[in-house]
Scaffold this motif. Structure first.
Motif, PDB file in Angstrom:
ATOM      1  N   ARG A 383     -12.337   2.661  -6.994  1.00 25.06           N
ATOM      2  CA  ARG A 383     -11.832   4.019  -7.163  1.00 25.06           C
ATOM      3  C   ARG A 383     -12.096   4.863  -5.922  1.00 25.06           C
ATOM      4  NH1 ARG A 383     -13.748   5.170 -13.431  1.00 25.06           N
ATOM      5  NH2 ARG A 383     -12.005   4.097 -14.423  1.00 25.06           N
ATOM      6  N   VAL A 384     -13.284   4.711  -5.341  1.00 24.30           N
ATOM      7  CA  VAL A 384     -13.612   5.469  -4.133  1.00 24.30           C
ATOM      8  C   VAL A 384     -12.701   5.063  -2.979  1.00 24.30           C
ATOM      9  CG1 VAL A 384     -15.388   5.818  -2.373  1.00 24.30           C
ATOM     10  CG2 VAL A 384     -16.006   5.907  -4.786  1.00 24.30           C
ATOM     11  N   ALA A 385     -12.489   3.745  -2.820  1.00 25.61           N
ATOM     12  CA  ALA A 385     -11.652   3.265  -1.718  1.00 25.61           C
ATOM     13  C   ALA A 385     -10.200   3.701  -1.888  1.00 25.61           C
ATOM     14  CB  ALA A 385     -11.741   1.741  -1.630  1.00 25.61           C
ATOM     15  N   LYS A 386      -9.683   3.628  -3.108  1.00 20.21           N
ATOM     16  CA  LYS A 386      -8.295   4.037  -3.350  1.00 20.21           C
ATOM     17  C   LYS A 386      -8.128   5.538  -3.158  1.00 20.21           C
ATOM     18  CE  LYS A 386      -7.231   0.227  -6.522  1.00 20.21           C
ATOM     19  NZ  LYS A 386      -6.962  -0.138  -7.935  1.00 20.21           N
ATOM     20  N   LYS A 387      -9.145   6.291  -3.560  1.00 16.94           N
ATOM     21  CA  LYS A 387      -9.084   7.734  -3.363  1.00 16.94           C
ATOM     22  C   LYS A 387      -9.072   8.065  -1.873  1.00 16.94           C
ATOM     23  CE  LYS A 387     -11.304  12.019  -4.800  1.00 16.94           C
ATOM     24  NZ  LYS A 387     -12.423  12.617  -5.610  1.00 16.94           N
ATOM     25  N   ALA A 388      -9.848   7.327  -1.099  1.00 18.99           N
ATOM     26  CA  ALA A 388      -9.880   7.540   0.350  1.00 18.99           C
ATOM     27  C   ALA A 388      -8.518   7.193   0.969  1.00 18.99           C
ATOM     28  CB  ALA A 388     -10.977   6.705   0.986  1.00 18.99           C
TER      29      ALA A 388
END
Length: 395
Positions: A383-388
């Motif tokens: 989720r963090v990577a996709k948000k970035a």
């Protein structure tokens, strides 16, 4: 170290729908997980960092809900014993029936009968070991209420923490921070005060027919719980929750059924089946079923040690029920034990990190051996990577 196997290597493409609880990720999913974990772990971290996150408070509230569930099952067990119905195996059997009826159809639908059967053949023995430990933990804990009282049994259950810490350290390569060790030691002091109040002064929150025998049964139950908690944390970090609960229900039912037929025949025959007694069994079954459904989520987000430390606050709820429902008179040493346990709990929580305890050392540096499920570090990293990738917009 316990080995269940890398789910991505065990099954090939057939197991992909089972291992991931979401849709299949993009081809570079491993890179996304690696990047997400790096982003999470490079954030500035202070000793109180984890305490300031929304996740910590959500886990804390979930732990208190589980503590209330434990208090509820302990209360129903005490009420049944007071009503003259003490059937440890038979009483717990209905919970495994409930888990089987709810989660086996879900597992068959999500996995398909063929894949479910393959998992049963290949990994069923691991689920059997866990189910056996879980059944014995339930059996001896419920049996303890025949001889001791609710307050003593709840406090002694903290022994599970010691088992969890030792087994996690030796088998799962978990390394605890100094504050966490201090917290566990302080909690041990609380248990020592409890035992002193029971065996030196004679009572602790109400009489029991054989306090020493009841306390020993509670210790056996707590030991089984500790071992099963570590095994459960290991299993649910690598397998889907519905698969885990499906096999727990079916295998637990078989084990507890045999045990009830051997050890509980006289108790079942002599049980007093009144309307209230039936209601107590129904209440026990529903509350314990809810408890089993929520524990895997907490074990993914946190750890078996965090989980057991959180459950110690069940003693607070047990005191309230003991006073108002059973009319207990609290011995002066009991508050001392309770305060020590609360202090130990605070010490443990003062040692946080950006990821909390959701990143499991046995799953690999990038959690490649874990399942992409609710509460796991892998899902959090994705989720963090996709948000970035989306420039900070919501996923």
């Amino acid at each position: 170290m316990i080995q269940v196997g890398d789910p991505t290597k065990d099954a090939g493409p057939v197991l992909d729908p089972v291992v991931s609880e979401t849709e299949a990720g993009a081809p570079d999913e491993d890179d996304l997980v690696r990047q997400g974990l790096q982003d999470l772990e490079t954030k500035p971290v202070r000793w109180y960092s984890y305490l300031t996150t929304v996740e910590f408070w959500a886990v804390l509230l979930l732990g208190q809900l589980l503590a209330l569930c434990i208090t509820g099952t302990n209360t129903f067990s005490s009420l049944l014993a007071t009503a003259g119905t003490n059937i440890p195996s038979f009483q717990v059997m209905f919970t495994y029936v409930l888990l089987s009826l709810v989660y086996t159809p879900v597992a068959l639908y999500r996995m398909g009968p063929r894949e479910w059967g393959r998992v049963a053949v290949k990994h069923g023995w691991k689920y059997f070991i866990f189910a056996f430990l879980d059944v014995q933990g339930n059996y001896f804990t419920v049996l303890a209420y025949r001889y001791t009282n609710i307050l003593s049994a709840q406090l002694i259950n903290f022994w599970a923490i010691v088992c969890v810490v030792v087994v996690s350290f030796l088998l799962l390569r978990v390394r605890y921070r100094p504050f966490q060790i201090v917290g566990v030691v302080v909690c041990c002091g609380g248990m020592g005060v409890l035992l002193a109040s029971d065996h030196v002064n004679g009572t602790n929150g109400g009489p029991g027919s054989n306090m020493l025998k009841g306390d020993l049964f509670a210790l056996v139950g707590a030991t089984c719980y500790g071992l099963s908690n570590v095994f459960e944390e290991f299993l649910v970090s690598k397998r889907p929750v519905y698969e885990f609960l499906s096999f727990l229900g079916l295998l637990g039912l078989c084990i507890i059924g045999v045990q009830a037929a051997i050890f509980d025949r006289d108790s079942i025959r002599d049980a007093v089946w009144t309307g209230p007694a039936v209601g107590y069994v129904v209440g026990f079954t529903l509350v314990l079923g809810l408890f089993y459904s929520l524990v895997p989520v907490l074990l993914r987000v946190a750890s078996a040690a965090f989980y057991n430390i959180s459950l110690l606050t069940a003693n607070f709820w047990g005191v309230i029920i003991g006073i108002h429902v059973f009319g207990y008179a609290i011995h002066f040493m009991y508050p001392i034990a309770f305060v020590l346990i609360v202090l130990g709990l605070a010490c443990y929580f003062l040692s946080g990190s950006a990821l909390g305890e959701s990143k499991k050392p046995w799953l690999g540096e990038n959690q490649e051996g874990g399942v992409d499920g609710v509460g796991t570090a892998k899902r959090k990293a994705l989720r963090v990577a996709k948000k970035a990738q989306l420039g900070g917009s919501a996923v």
